[in-house]
Design a protein around this motif. Structure first.
Motif, PDB file in Angstrom:
ATOM      1  N   ARG A   1       6.923  17.371  -6.259  1.00 38.05           N
ATOM      2  CA  ARG A   1       6.462  16.042  -6.648  1.00 38.05           C
ATOM      3  C   ARG A   1       5.795  15.372  -5.454  1.00 38.05           C
ATOM      4  NH1 ARG A   1      10.010  11.199  -9.526  1.00 38.05           N
ATOM      5  NH2 ARG A   1       8.218   9.873 -10.040  1.00 38.05           N
ATOM      6  N   ASP A   2       4.652  14.719  -5.705  1.00 35.36           N
ATOM      7  CA  ASP A   2       3.932  14.033  -4.643  1.00 35.36           C
ATOM      8  C   ASP A   2       4.442  12.609  -4.466  1.00 35.36           C
ATOM      9  OD1 ASP A   2       2.343  16.190  -4.060  1.00 35.36           O
ATOM     10  OD2 ASP A   2       0.687  15.549  -5.351  1.00 35.36           O
ATOM     11  N   TYR A   3       4.684  12.243  -3.216  1.00 32.25           N
ATOM     12  CA  TYR A   3       5.051  10.881  -2.843  1.00 32.25           C
ATOM     13  C   TYR A   3       3.894  10.291  -2.041  1.00 32.25           C
ATOM     14  CZ  TYR A   3       9.872  11.895  -4.195  1.00 32.25           C
ATOM     15  OH  TYR A   3      11.013  12.231  -4.895  1.00 32.25           O
ATOM     16  N   TYR A   4       3.473   9.094  -2.415  1.00 31.49           N
ATOM     17  CA  TYR A   4       2.355   8.428  -1.758  1.00 31.49           C
ATOM     18  C   TYR A   4       2.918   7.421  -0.756  1.00 31.49           C
ATOM     19  CZ  TYR A   4      -0.246  10.676  -5.452  1.00 31.49           C
ATOM     20  OH  TYR A   4      -0.788  11.617  -6.295  1.00 31.49           O
ATOM     21  N   VAL A   5       2.928   7.823   0.501  1.00 34.53           N
ATOM     22  CA  VAL A   5       3.633   7.077   1.547  1.00 34.53           C
ATOM     23  C   VAL A   5       2.616   6.359   2.428  1.00 34.53           C
ATOM     24  CG1 VAL A   5       5.300   7.233   3.422  1.00 34.53           C
ATOM     25  CG2 VAL A   5       5.431   8.845   1.501  1.00 34.53           C
ATOM     26  N   PRO A   6       2.655   5.032   2.493  1.00 38.72           N
ATOM     27  CA  PRO A   6       1.694   4.305   3.328  1.00 38.72           C
ATOM     28  C   PRO A   6       1.961   4.521   4.808  1.00 38.72           C
ATOM     29  CG  PRO A   6       3.322   2.791   2.438  1.00 38.72           C
ATOM     30  CD  PRO A   6       3.583   4.117   1.796  1.00 38.72           C
ATOM     31  N   SER A   7       0.923   4.423   5.596  1.00 37.68           N
ATOM     32  CA  SER A   7       1.032   4.461   7.058  1.00 37.68           C
ATOM     33  C   SER A   7       0.418   3.181   7.605  1.00 37.68           C
ATOM     34  CB  SER A   7       0.306   5.682   7.616  1.00 37.68           C
ATOM     35  OG  SER A   7       0.411   5.730   9.029  1.00 37.68           O
TER      36      SER A   7
ATOM     37  N   SER B   1       4.383   1.412  -5.042  1.00 39.30           N
ATOM     38  CA  SER B   1       5.255   2.494  -5.486  1.00 39.30           C
ATOM     39  C   SER B   1       4.949   3.753  -4.699  1.00 39.30           C
ATOM     40  CB  SER B   1       5.062   2.759  -6.979  1.00 39.30           C
ATOM     41  OG  SER B   1       5.785   3.910  -7.384  1.00 39.30           O
ATOM     42  N   LEU B   2       6.008   4.538  -4.448  1.00 37.79           N
ATOM     43  CA  LEU B   2       5.835   5.853  -3.823  1.00 37.79           C
ATOM     44  C   LEU B   2       5.319   6.879  -4.813  1.00 37.79           C
ATOM     45  CD1 LEU B   2       9.143   6.109  -1.766  1.00 37.79           C
ATOM     46  CD2 LEU B   2       6.850   5.776  -0.834  1.00 37.79           C
ATOM     47  N   PHE B   3       5.374   6.564  -6.083  1.00 37.48           N
ATOM     48  CA  PHE B   3       5.113   7.563  -7.114  1.00 37.48           C
ATOM     49  C   PHE B   3       3.748   7.411  -7.774  1.00 37.48           C
ATOM     50  CE2 PHE B   3       9.678   6.384  -7.086  1.00 37.48           C
ATOM     51  CZ  PHE B   3      10.142   7.509  -6.413  1.00 37.48           C
ATOM     52  N   GLU B   4       2.964   6.451  -7.330  1.00 35.84           N
ATOM     53  CA  GLU B   4       1.643   6.242  -7.907  1.00 35.84           C
ATOM     54  C   GLU B   4       0.600   6.224  -6.799  1.00 35.84           C
ATOM     55  OE1 GLU B   4       1.672   2.684 -10.180  1.00 35.84           O
ATOM     56  OE2 GLU B   4       3.362   3.313 -11.455  1.00 35.84           O
ATOM     57  N   ARG B   5      -0.476   6.932  -7.031  1.00 36.43           N
ATOM     58  CA  ARG B   5      -1.563   6.970  -6.056  1.00 36.43           C
ATOM     59  C   ARG B   5      -2.219   5.596  -5.978  1.00 36.43           C
ATOM     60  NH1 ARG B   5      -5.341  11.604  -4.848  1.00 36.43           N
ATOM     61  NH2 ARG B   5      -7.128  10.704  -3.763  1.00 36.43           N
ATOM     62  N   PRO B   6      -2.262   4.979  -4.790  1.00 41.55           N
ATOM     63  CA  PRO B   6      -2.864   3.644  -4.678  1.00 41.55           C
ATOM     64  C   PRO B   6      -4.373   3.716  -4.886  1.00 41.55           C
ATOM     65  CG  PRO B   6      -2.307   4.477  -2.518  1.00 41.55           C
ATOM     66  CD  PRO B   6      -1.756   5.466  -3.499  1.00 41.55           C
ATOM     67  N   PRO B   7      -4.937   2.804  -5.660  1.00 41.03           N
ATOM     68  CA  PRO B   7      -6.378   2.857  -5.926  1.00 41.03           C
ATOM     69  C   PRO B   7      -7.195   2.513  -4.687  1.00 41.03           C
ATOM     70  CG  PRO B   7      -5.442   0.839  -6.814  1.00 41.03           C
ATOM     71  CD  PRO B   7      -4.290   1.662  -6.327  1.00 41.03           C
TER      72      PRO B   7
ATOM     73  N   HIS C   1       1.701   0.669  17.408  1.00 47.28           N
ATOM     74  CA  HIS C   1       2.847   1.356  16.823  1.00 47.28           C
ATOM     75  C   HIS C   1       2.471   1.861  15.433  1.00 47.28           C
ATOM     76  CE1 HIS C   1       5.429  -0.141  20.009  1.00 47.28           C
ATOM     77  NE2 HIS C   1       5.046  -1.363  19.742  1.00 47.28           N
ATOM     78  N   VAL C   2       2.797   3.112  15.157  1.00 49.68           N
ATOM     79  CA  VAL C   2       2.502   3.705  13.850  1.00 49.68           C
ATOM     80  C   VAL C   2       3.802   3.795  13.052  1.00 49.68           C
ATOM     81  CG1 VAL C   2       1.589   5.700  12.626  1.00 49.68           C
ATOM     82  CG2 VAL C   2       0.587   5.010  14.825  1.00 49.68           C
ATOM     83  N   ILE C   3       3.790   3.191  11.869  1.00 47.10           N
ATOM     84  CA  ILE C   3       4.969   3.166  10.990  1.00 47.10           C
ATOM     85  C   ILE C   3       4.637   4.031   9.785  1.00 47.10           C
ATOM     86  CG2 ILE C   3       6.484   1.693   9.615  1.00 47.10           C
ATOM     87  CD1 ILE C   3       5.374  -0.612  11.588  1.00 47.10           C
ATOM     88  N   TRP C   4       5.347   5.136   9.626  1.00 52.72           N
ATOM     89  CA  TRP C   4       5.005   6.106   8.598  1.00 52.72           C
ATOM     90  C   TRP C   4       6.258   6.892   8.220  1.00 52.72           C
ATOM     91  CZ3 TRP C   4       4.957  11.613   9.516  1.00 52.72           C
ATOM     92  CH2 TRP C   4       5.376  11.961  10.814  1.00 52.72           C
ATOM     93  N   GLY C   5       6.090   7.891   7.365  1.00 53.30           N
ATOM     94  CA  GLY C   5       7.168   8.809   7.047  1.00 53.30           C
ATOM     95  C   GLY C   5       8.371   8.154   6.399  1.00 53.30           C
ATOM     96  N   LEU C   6       9.564   8.561   6.848  1.00 53.41           N
ATOM     97  CA  LEU C   6      10.808   8.108   6.244  1.00 53.41           C
ATOM     98  C   LEU C   6      10.953   6.590   6.312  1.00 53.41           C
ATOM     99  CD1 LEU C   6      12.929  10.033   4.986  1.00 53.41           C
ATOM    100  CD2 LEU C   6      14.370   9.557   6.969  1.00 53.41           C
ATOM    101  N   SER C   7      10.590   5.996   7.446  1.00 56.45           N
ATOM    102  CA  SER C   7      10.698   4.544   7.583  1.00 56.45           C
ATOM    103  C   SER C   7       9.791   3.828   6.592  1.00 56.45           C
ATOM    104  CB  SER C   7      10.355   4.112   9.011  1.00 56.45           C
ATOM    105  OG  SER C   7      11.289   4.623   9.931  1.00 56.45           O
ATOM    106  N   ALA C   8       8.581   4.364   6.401  1.00 60.29           N
ATOM    107  CA  ALA C   8       7.653   3.752   5.443  1.00 60.29           C
ATOM    108  C   ALA C   8       8.153   3.906   4.018  1.00 60.29           C
ATOM    109  CB  ALA C   8       6.271   4.372   5.599  1.00 60.29           C
ATOM    110  N   MET C   9       8.821   5.012   3.716  1.00 68.49           N
ATOM    111  CA  MET C   9       9.379   5.190   2.373  1.00 68.49           C
ATOM    112  C   MET C   9      10.447   4.138   2.093  1.00 68.49           C
ATOM    113  SD  MET C   9       9.596   9.381   2.240  1.00 68.49           S
ATOM    114  CE  MET C   9      10.066   9.497   0.513  1.00 68.49           C
ATOM    115  N   MET C  10      11.304   3.864   3.061  1.00 70.32           N
ATOM    116  CA  MET C  10      12.307   2.812   2.900  1.00 70.32           C
ATOM    117  C   MET C  10      11.632   1.450   2.746  1.00 70.32           C
ATOM    118  SD  MET C  10      14.910   3.956   5.930  1.00 70.32           S
ATOM    119  CE  MET C  10      15.410   5.663   6.152  1.00 70.32           C
ATOM    120  N   LEU C  11      10.612   1.252   3.533  1.00 70.94           N
ATOM    121  CA  LEU C  11       9.892  -0.024   3.515  1.00 70.94           C
ATOM    122  C   LEU C  11       9.258  -0.292   2.153  1.00 70.94           C
ATOM    123  CD1 LEU C  11       8.732  -2.497   4.923  1.00 70.94           C
ATOM    124  CD2 LEU C  11       7.031  -1.008   5.991  1.00 70.94           C
ATOM    125  N   VAL C  12       8.715   0.738   1.527  1.00 70.78           N
ATOM    126  CA  VAL C  12       8.111   0.575   0.205  1.00 70.78           C
ATOM    127  C   VAL C  12       9.137   0.059  -0.798  1.00 70.78           C
ATOM    128  CG1 VAL C  12       7.178   1.847  -1.774  1.00 70.78           C
ATOM    129  CG2 VAL C  12       6.217   2.194   0.498  1.00 70.78           C
TER     130      VAL C  12
END
Length: 206
Positions: free
Chosen positions: A151-157, A186-192, A163-174
């Motif tokens: 399953r694809d997760y769409y995680v913002p960076s 949402s982590l589950f929808e591709r942002p337009p 400072h780069v905020i990405w990965g696991l921390s960004a998933m919690m942030l979402v």
């Protein structure tokens, strides 16, 4: 901005990972300023794992921890000298699975501004704050696509002051933004209309 946050998080039903895995916990500290901020740490460059990465204070559960909230508070005290009694607990977010097979439970807390926080040099080389508006306005630089169990997760960076905020921390942030602030993210929808970085690795649960 923070008026309904506790109510929303208390009504939230976070997901639990039921797999028997080593446990960890982190604290997402919101600093109660006139313009609220979110506090982050940067892991020290000399560490063997995750060196130089931005993270929330936290770590592995130890035998003496009564529960995972105790883990998050103990680690926050050890890493940034944050006294547990200065944390106003607001709620819990869903478990996330780290690449190293840890089940990580995030907690959200409100802390006073301008506490004398000190980074543990053995683990961290920076403590910094980012205005919540940076995230509420979705000022991401791009979106990483991370595939977990097919399953694809769409995680913002995000980038702020280098400072780069990405990965696991960004998933919690979402989840904090979606559930705590009713932000349409949402982590589950591709942002337009966003720049998408396709995954370089695929993750399978152990």
């Amino acid at each position: 901005m923070l008026e309904n946050l506790r109510e929303r998080l208390q009504a939230h039903r976070p997901r639990r990972i039921r797999l028997r895995l080593p446990e960890a916990a982190v604290l997402l500290p919101i600093v109660d300023r006139p313009e609220p901020t979110l506090l982050f740490t940067r892991r020290a460059g000399h560490l063997a794992t995750h060196s130089g990465q931005v993270a929330f204070p936290g770590g592995k559960r130890e035998p003496g921890d009564a529960d995972l909230l105790a883990t998050a508070l103990r680690e926050s005290r050890e890493e940034i000298a944050l006294p547990a009694e200065r944390v106003e607990l607001l709620g819990r977010l869903s478990d996330v699975l780290s690449l190293h097979g840890l089940r990580v439970t995030p907690w959200v807390g409100l802390i006073p501004p301008d506490l004398p926080l000190i980074a543990d040099p053995g683990e961290l080389d920076a403590i910094f704050e980012v205005p919540l508006t940076h995230f509420l306005e979705d000022q991401r630089t791009h979106t990483d696509v991370i595939r977990v169990d097919g399953r694809d997760y769409y995680v913002p960076s995000y980038t702020n002051d280098g400072h780069v905020i990405w990965g696991l921390s960004a998933m919690m942030l979402v989840e904090l933004l979606a559930e705590g602030f009713a932000m349409p993210i949402s982590l589950f929808e591709r942002p337009p209309g966003e720049l998408i970085h396709l995954p370089e690795r695929r993750v399978s649960r152990p």
